[in-house]
Design an enzyme around this catalytic site. Structure first.
Site, PDB file in Angstrom:
ATOM      1  N   LYS B  47     -36.305 -88.278 -29.956  1.00 24.36           N
ATOM      2  CA  LYS B  47     -36.645 -86.931 -29.493  1.00 24.36           C
ATOM      3  C   LYS B  47     -38.087 -86.964 -28.998  1.00 24.36           C
ATOM      4  O   LYS B  47     -38.911 -87.700 -29.552  1.00 24.36           O
ATOM      5  CB  LYS B  47     -36.504 -85.977 -30.689  1.00 24.36           C
ATOM      6  CG  LYS B  47     -36.844 -84.536 -30.398  1.00 24.36           C
ATOM      7  CD  LYS B  47     -35.751 -83.850 -29.625  1.00 24.36           C
ATOM      8  CE  LYS B  47     -36.301 -82.648 -28.850  1.00 24.36           C
ATOM      9  NZ  LYS B  47     -35.403 -82.270 -27.743  1.00 24.36           N
ATOM     10  N   MET B  73     -33.787 -76.762 -25.117  1.00 29.23           N
ATOM     11  CA  MET B  73     -34.176 -76.917 -26.518  1.00 29.23           C
ATOM     12  C   MET B  73     -35.604 -76.426 -26.716  1.00 29.23           C
ATOM     13  O   MET B  73     -35.935 -75.854 -27.752  1.00 29.23           O
ATOM     14  CB  MET B  73     -34.084 -78.383 -26.947  1.00 29.23           C
ATOM     15  CG  MET B  73     -32.700 -79.030 -26.814  1.00 29.23           C
ATOM     16  SD  MET B  73     -31.429 -78.236 -27.816  1.00 29.23           S
ATOM     17  CE  MET B  73     -32.116 -78.427 -29.435  1.00 29.23           C
ATOM     18  N   GLY B  74     -36.469 -76.707 -25.745  1.00 28.06           N
ATOM     19  CA  GLY B  74     -37.866 -76.318 -25.895  1.00 28.06           C
ATOM     20  C   GLY B  74     -38.669 -77.303 -26.719  1.00 28.06           C
ATOM     21  O   GLY B  74     -39.635 -76.918 -27.384  1.00 28.06           O
ATOM     22  N   ASN B 123     -42.328 -88.199 -21.393  1.00 28.72           N
ATOM     23  CA  ASN B 123     -41.497 -87.108 -20.883  1.00 28.72           C
ATOM     24  C   ASN B 123     -42.339 -86.286 -19.911  1.00 28.72           C
ATOM     25  O   ASN B 123     -43.036 -85.348 -20.306  1.00 28.72           O
ATOM     26  CB  ASN B 123     -40.981 -86.264 -22.053  1.00 28.72           C
ATOM     27  CG  ASN B 123     -40.160 -85.073 -21.594  1.00 28.72           C
ATOM     28  OD1 ASN B 123     -40.126 -84.749 -20.413  1.00 28.72           O
ATOM     29  ND2 ASN B 123     -39.498 -84.417 -22.532  1.00 28.72           N
ATOM     30  N   CYS B 126     -39.127 -82.791 -18.502  1.00 26.16           N
ATOM     31  CA  CYS B 126     -38.331 -81.714 -19.078  1.00 26.16           C
ATOM     32  C   CYS B 126     -38.529 -80.449 -18.245  1.00 26.16           C
ATOM     33  O   CYS B 126     -39.656 -80.022 -18.018  1.00 26.16           O
ATOM     34  CB  CYS B 126     -38.760 -81.474 -20.520  1.00 26.16           C
ATOM     35  SG  CYS B 126     -37.903 -80.089 -21.273  1.00 26.16           S
ATOM     36  N   ILE B 186     -32.724 -90.067 -14.616  1.00 27.81           N
ATOM     37  CA  ILE B 186     -33.458 -88.829 -14.471  1.00 27.81           C
ATOM     38  C   ILE B 186     -33.373 -87.985 -15.743  1.00 27.81           C
ATOM     39  O   ILE B 186     -32.507 -88.215 -16.580  1.00 27.81           O
ATOM     40  CB  ILE B 186     -32.892 -87.973 -13.288  1.00 27.81           C
ATOM     41  CG1 ILE B 186     -31.405 -87.708 -13.483  1.00 27.81           C
ATOM     42  CG2 ILE B 186     -33.189 -88.618 -11.969  1.00 27.81           C
ATOM     43  CD1 ILE B 186     -30.778 -86.719 -12.510  1.00 27.81           C
ATOM     44  N   ASN B 187     -34.272 -87.040 -15.856  1.00 27.92           N
ATOM     45  CA  ASN B 187     -34.136 -85.969 -16.830  1.00 27.92           C
ATOM     46  C   ASN B 187     -33.159 -84.934 -16.236  1.00 27.92           C
ATOM     47  O   ASN B 187     -32.597 -85.149 -15.170  1.00 27.92           O
ATOM     48  CB  ASN B 187     -35.503 -85.338 -17.120  1.00 27.92           C
ATOM     49  CG  ASN B 187     -35.581 -84.775 -18.540  1.00 27.92           C
ATOM     50  OD1 ASN B 187     -34.675 -84.071 -18.974  1.00 27.92           O
ATOM     51  ND2 ASN B 187     -36.651 -85.076 -19.255  1.00 27.92           N
ATOM     52  N   GLY B 260     -26.888 -89.899 -22.762  1.00 29.21           N
ATOM     53  CA  GLY B 260     -27.192 -88.738 -23.598  1.00 29.21           C
ATOM     54  C   GLY B 260     -25.953 -87.922 -23.900  1.00 29.21           C
ATOM     55  O   GLY B 260     -25.283 -88.121 -24.909  1.00 29.21           O
TER      56      GLY B 260
HETATM   57  C1  LIG Z   1     -29.711 -81.500 -25.968  1.00 29.31           C
HETATM   58  C2  LIG Z   1     -30.587 -82.338 -25.102  1.00 29.31           C
HETATM   59  C3  LIG Z   1     -31.900 -82.566 -25.471  1.00 29.31           C
HETATM   60  C4  LIG Z   1     -32.744 -83.338 -24.682  1.00 29.31           C
HETATM   61  N1  LIG Z   1     -34.031 -83.567 -25.074  1.00 29.31           N
HETATM   62  C5  LIG Z   1     -34.840 -84.372 -24.337  1.00 29.31           C
HETATM   63  C6  LIG Z   1     -36.145 -84.687 -24.764  1.00 29.31           C
HETATM   64  O1  LIG Z   1     -36.602 -84.273 -25.836  1.00 29.31           O
HETATM   65  N2  LIG Z   1     -36.905 -85.476 -23.980  1.00 29.31           N
HETATM   66  C7  LIG Z   1     -36.442 -85.990 -22.790  1.00 29.31           C
HETATM   67  O2  LIG Z   1     -37.172 -86.732 -22.136  1.00 29.31           O
HETATM   68  N3  LIG Z   1     -35.196 -85.728 -22.365  1.00 29.31           N
HETATM   69  C8  LIG Z   1     -34.388 -84.931 -23.114  1.00 29.31           C
HETATM   70  N4  LIG Z   1     -33.109 -84.661 -22.675  1.00 29.31           N
HETATM   71  C9  LIG Z   1     -32.636 -85.229 -21.407  1.00 29.31           C
HETATM   72  C10 LIG Z   1     -31.820 -86.503 -21.648  1.00 29.31           C
HETATM   73  O3  LIG Z   1     -32.588 -87.485 -22.264  1.00 29.31           O
HETATM   74  C11 LIG Z   1     -31.260 -87.049 -20.326  1.00 29.31           C
HETATM   75  O4  LIG Z   1     -32.321 -87.345 -19.459  1.00 29.31           O
HETATM   76  C12 LIG Z   1     -30.353 -86.050 -19.632  1.00 29.31           C
HETATM   77  O5  LIG Z   1     -29.576 -85.360 -20.573  1.00 29.31           O
HETATM   78  C13 LIG Z   1     -29.430 -86.715 -18.623  1.00 29.31           C
HETATM   79  O6  LIG Z   1     -28.622 -87.702 -19.227  1.00 29.31           O
HETATM   80  P1  LIG Z   1     -27.108 -87.402 -19.747  1.00 29.31           P
HETATM   81  O7  LIG Z   1     -26.386 -86.772 -18.615  1.00 29.31           O
HETATM   82  O8  LIG Z   1     -26.566 -88.748 -20.149  1.00 29.31           O
HETATM   83  O9  LIG Z   1     -27.242 -86.488 -20.900  1.00 29.31           O
HETATM   84  C14 LIG Z   1     -32.252 -83.889 -23.471  1.00 29.31           C
HETATM   85  C15 LIG Z   1     -30.930 -83.651 -23.099  1.00 29.31           C
HETATM   86  C16 LIG Z   1     -30.092 -82.893 -23.881  1.00 29.31           C
HETATM   87  C17 LIG Z   1     -28.682 -82.649 -23.438  1.00 29.31           C
END
Ligand SMILES: Cc1cc2nc3c(=O)[nH]c(=O)nc-3n(C[C@H](O)[C@H](O)[C@H](O)COP(=O)(O)O)c2cc1C
Ligand SMILES: Cc1cc2nc3c(=O)[nH]c(=O)nc-3n(C[C@H](O)[C@H](O)[C@H](O)COP(=O)(O)OP(=O)(O)OC[C@H]3O[C@@H](n4cnc5c(N)ncnc54)[C@H](O)[C@@H]3O)c2cc1C
Ligand SMILES: Cc1cc2nc3c(=O)[nH]c(=O)nc-3n(C[C@H](O)[C@H](O)[C@H](O)COP(=O)(O)OP(=O)(O)OC[C@H]3O[C@@H](n4cnc5c(N)ncnc54)[C@H](O)[C@@H]3O)c2cc1C
Ligand SMILES: Cc1cc2nc3c(=O)[nH]c(=O)nc-3n(C[C@H](O)[C@H](O)[C@H](O)COP(=O)(O)O)c2cc1C
Ligand code: FES
Ligand code: FES
Lengths: 266, 294, 294, 266
Positions: B47, B73-74, B123, B126, B186-187, B260
């Site tokens: 996280k 999430m924030g 990060n 976000c 990507i994020n 993710g």
């Molecule tokens: C519930 C949730 C929380 C996430 N929290 C973070 C985070 O704290 N820091 C971050 O860099 N990305 C965060 N992400 C983004 C993921 O790491 C990832 O970049 C994004 O979800 C795309 O990948 P995915 O489609 O496989 O989930 C979060 C994603 C989700 C769904």
């Protein structure tokens, strides 16, 4: 965990989306607890929970006490805001989520405080042979008249105002634990820990099912806020009901984590 | 198509396979991260940890959409106390995700974990945290400065980029100039859903980020563009849920991938993807990384 | 939730309902546009017409992805000869979509159709046409100049925006300054898929634009952001396929909507959405436009 | 249009995606036409087409002449590039798309040039009682030996090198049209127009089915490049097979549109 004994009520729901429900009635159950009835209800299994949105405030997990009710103790901001709502107001619902209790006859149920909420459907469907119920005081005992009609009930109160004086664990001594097919438990963390210790001593940990509370943000197993030590299981998705033996060496009763993920002692 | 297995050297790390857990997904506790490693992940990103503890946005924080997840999430996190969580992970391939409001904050957080984390991931992406994440990550100068502040500590420094920019390669090149060891792309994609019944945005924070299958084609495009412009390795992320997706990301230019949203329904997806992905008679992974650019 | 029907006044047009055909979808011929109007659309936007005839990109030009479509048509169009197609549409609510490489080209094309089209829509947003579309539409100054060049002709001028920018409101405000009558948001999201078997991007043009359900949450977010920053009406577009989606777009801030990809499987989707959307005991549409901002 | 008489061969395909197939054999059918066999094949209905990608060049529509073959006349860039491929090379395929011919016994089939390709499966499955086939010269007659084994065949050539001298329409005079349950036609635009006129004069337009060619870019009914006047039907999705009576007052035989959408006289 258990086959389907209880028919599913209500409409199946698009679990992923946020669905609005309208509050149809609010019942004062005890001085601190209210039941909120809403429409529409939906199919669920006893022990499952929903994520409830109080619009503009927050979203919090709540067990379903019926297919169309939640039974809420006022403890803070979100529950406080919920207590400000009136019939006709809208809430958001996601769920039902989680696994629920196994549905077996011959169940011993143990409820502490508002922990009676998720156990209520088990009792009302005749699966519970005996219910041990505890609360701080006599007037905090939840659903008592209704439950007494469906099963034999033993009561304990912290102040002795009804039943045995002391914690609900006190009642356990009188119970022939091994005669029950399973033991389902929900209540405050410390109470559940004490119950589990007693059950374990009696060799019944493997037949017991505890419904846990942890800080939940997503409810669907993705965010990680509800994970428990030491195995990282998600209370929202792998639980909230876990078998007692799987919790024996866990964080249960020791610590929990807050919204930020910091540990705090129970 | 399958590839051969073996140690994966990427961005200063040596991983047992190409499949990492993405930041913020089941990454709040040490035991959860350990579970994911036990489920076959080659590495895990935590996280995002910030300079102060944070409770995150009011709920709802997550809602499912067709083909994806929307979250805001924030950035909830225990800040420095996260050290306690990492104890059970000593020696494991743990990448610490960091957020901060300026280069100094990034460096401060990194310095706390310089002894425990194997690498850092910044990060800068976000999309729903005012003053953090993409608020910095859309400005190439800030990307460079934050990267520089952390990479100068000497540990591998990965920079996670946002797709919510006009040209992602400008941010990739900025990270490269700042000394990044790898780019993560990507994020989430900035998005919103509205509850027509409640007449308000579904998420407590109103705006959130879209993840999951819906964004896979966007992620492939970003990785492809970065591969054309940057020399450091790229770690593909966004909507990956099968071995075919992993191969596709690698052909776009990814040297490894993060997963993710797909972990939600099946935490051991790492093991099942690995089963489909690797074979002793597969082709060497190096031969397919970026091969779609031919 | 349903809304009442009635004439929709938006961006200088009077439409019989809120549902328009999006540009480039079944919009190459007059008879096709007439068919869509007969299928219940309140208005139709044509294929984007440019200063010179164009054959478009080599194929594949379109490929289906999970929850969406990826396309790189490359703006094929007959240029001025399109006048012939419009003959069967005289007096109908036809919005001519225009592309050009600079303000003059936009104005030239607009002037050809000033007598036949009811309004113009400027394609400043196509993500896969070098030198056109988003190549201009990501620069607020060019957005303003192109808008100005066309709006000064005195016909309603809609400007279609790209989501592939760091801040879509900057482009929205630029269009507003240029005299736009309405904003259309969004065009496709820049994306790519790779054929792992062929080891190359699927599309002939490599990069394309994602449309359909996958992008709906992105489109809602863009409309929401524009509603907060601009005063002219917004026409929502991107992934709409049901009456619920229309209501959601309207609550985000859209005064009308355009439908593209969803027309593929069912050209008469306009009629079926209208059936679900309108009711004599519904609420007045004006009361829900932007109501999620409360 | 017609119930399923012909079993579907091969694996169903993910129609949306681009699937790669490997060329297994290339057969020179006539001086200008080659059949490309590929693996894997997939289920289709006679008259359906696929979008074929020649990697790095272009994508073009081609009728399936079998579940795993296309039969191609070299006319320009893409077909020229296809003629440069060898067994072992990969092609991309999307489809099969479109509606296909009704599958009825007692069919009269009329093929011109490479238009024999989509009609071949109808013949090979015994649905065609009589086939009229035309080509420029005797050596351009497609599939002749194979087709002759399955149905009675009448031949016309432009240069008279085989069968009747002149266009295939010439053969129509000899045929008792009303004895057939349906008439399926594919060939050059001018030939189809002439055939349709003859059929209409004989009152058979409503029982005839013509497979049209228009410039196709998407193949799935979204781009609009293949739409025909005056009703805007999409050849790729609402066709490519249309009933003759629905084409009587159409653009058929008059004009078509090129890649840019400009009209050009047929
Ligand atoms: C519930 C949730 C929380 C996430 N929290 C973070 C985070 O704290 N820091 C971050 O860099 N990305 C965060 N992400 C983004 C993921 O790491 C990832 O970049 C994004 O979800 C795309 O990948 P995915 O489609 O496989 O989930 C979060 C994603 C989700 C769904
Ligand atoms: C699966 C599950 C089922 C539950 N069922 C019921 C029920 O049927 N009836 C009932 O009264 N309560 C139930 N709870 C507890 C209920 O969720 C909390 O009391 C409520 O969230 C408090 O919110 P608040 O804002 O009013 O309190 P706050 O002031 O925010 O917090 C008070 C305490 O409530 C807990 N809490 C707060 N937010 C959350 C959250 N998002 N997730 C979990 N815990 C939280 C924390 O322990 C916190 O310290 C359940 C909890 C879980 C996890
Ligand atoms: C449904 C359908 C089925 C077909 N089946 C066959 C078949 O089985 N065998 C066969 O040999 N041919 C078939 N064709 C025609 C074939 O698609 C064209 O011959 C081919 O596309 C020519 O491409 P090119 O690049 O070689 O020629 P170009 O030099 O590009 O063009 C030559 C002519 O071919 C046509 N053409 C070119 N591109 C396309 C396109 N994308 N879509 C439609 N027409 C195009 C145009 O009329 C053009 O004038 C079919 C066409 C359609 C629409
Ligand atoms: C095949 C296709 C062609 C398109 N052509 C154009 C175009 O010429 N001009 C334009 O402004 N947008 C064009 N678009 C974008 C659409 O008008 C629309 O903005 C986008 O597809 C999102 O809406 P949807 O999800 O409802 O399709 C095209 C989209 C598709 C799928
Ligand atoms: S609440 Fe998010 S994983 Fe359980
Ligand atoms: S080829 Fe695109 S609609 Fe027919």
């Amino acid at each position: 965990m258990g086959s389907l004994r209880i028919p599913l009520w209500g409409a199946p729901m698009d679990k992923g989306a946020l669905q609005a429900v309208r509050i149809t009635a609010i019942t004062q159950e005890t001085p601190t607890v209210r039941t909120f009835s809403f429409f529409p209800g939906f199919s669920f299994r006893p022990g499952q929970f929903v994520m409830v949105t109080i619009p503009g405030v927050d979203e919090i997990p709540m067990a379903l006490s019926r297919s169309d009710t939640i039974t809420v103790q006022r403890v803070g901001d979100a529950t406080g805001a919920l207590f400000q709502t009136r019939p006709g107001d809208l809430l958001g619902i996601r769920g039902p989520f989680g696994n629920g209790f196994p549905e077996q006859e011959g169940t011993l149920a143990i409820a502490g405080g508002v922990g009676a909420a998720p156990l209520r459907p088990l009792v009302m469907h005749g699966l519970v042979e005996c219910l041990l119920i505890g609360a701080r005081t006599a007037d905090e005992l939840l659903f008592l008249p209704e439950l007494t009609q469906k099963t034999s009930v033993l009561v304990a109160t912290d102040d002795g105002s009804s039943g045995v004086h002391g914690p609900v664990t006190g009642l356990l001594k009188e119970i022939p634990l091994s005669e029950y097919r399973q033991i389902c438990v929900c209540g405050p963390e410390k109470m559940m820990q004490a119950v589990l210790q007693t059950l374990d001593a009696a060799g019944m940990a493997g037949k017991s099912y505890l419904s846990l509370h942890r800080y939940m943000k997503c409810g669907i197993g993705v965010c990680g806020s509800c994970c428990i030590d030491p195995d990282g299981r998600r209370v929202c998705r792998d639980g909230p009901v876990f078998s007692g033996d799987s919790l024996l060496h866990s964080e249960l009763g020791k610590y929990t984590r807050d919204a930020s993920g910091r540990r705090k002692t129970v | 198509m399958r590839i051969t297995s073996g140690t994966v050297l990427v961005g200063g790390m040596a991983l047992s396979n190409h499949l990492l857990l993405a930041a913020g997904v089941l990454g709040t506790t040490g035991s959860s991260l350990a579970r994911i490693l036990a489920c076959g992940a080659g590495g895990v990103v935590t996280k995002s940890i910030g300079p102060y503890p944070c409770e995150g946005h009011p709920g709802p924080c997550v809602v499912e959409t067709e083909g994806g997840l929307l979250n805001a999430m924030g950035l909830p996190n225990p800040s420095r106390e996260f050290e306690g969580e990492l104890q059970v992970l000593a020696g494991k391939p743990v990448i610490l995700s960091i957020y901060g409001g300026n280069p100094d904050e990034f460096r401060t957080v990194a310095s706390w974990f310089a002894g425990t984390a194997a690498a850092f991931e910044l990060n800068l992406s976000c999309p729903h945290a005012a003053g953090y994440g993409a608020a910095l990550g859309t400005d190439p100068d800030l990307v460079e400065a934050c990267t520089q502040a952390v990479s100068s500590l000497g540990l591998p420094t990965w920079v996670k980029l946002t797709p919510n920019v006009t040209d992602i390669t400008l941010c990739g090149k900025a990270a490269e100039r700042g000394g990044a060891s790898a780019l993560v792309a990507i994020n989430t994609v900035k998005a919103m859903r509205i509850s027509t019944e409640l007449k308000r945005p579904v998420l407590g924070n109103r705006v959130g980020g879209l993840s999951g299958k819906s964004i896979f084609p966007v992620a492939v495009r970003c990785v492809y563009e970065l591969y054309e412009s940057c020399r450091i390795p790229i770690i593909g992320c966004g909507g990956i849920s099968s071995a075919g997706d992993v191969i596709e990301m690698m052909m776009a230019g990814a040297s490894a991938v993060q997963i993710g949203t797909a972990v939600k329904d099946y935490p051991c997806i790492f093991r099942s993807i690995a089963t489909d992905l690797y074979s002793s008679d597969g082709v060497p992974p190096d031969t397919i990384v970026g091969c779609a650019h031919g």
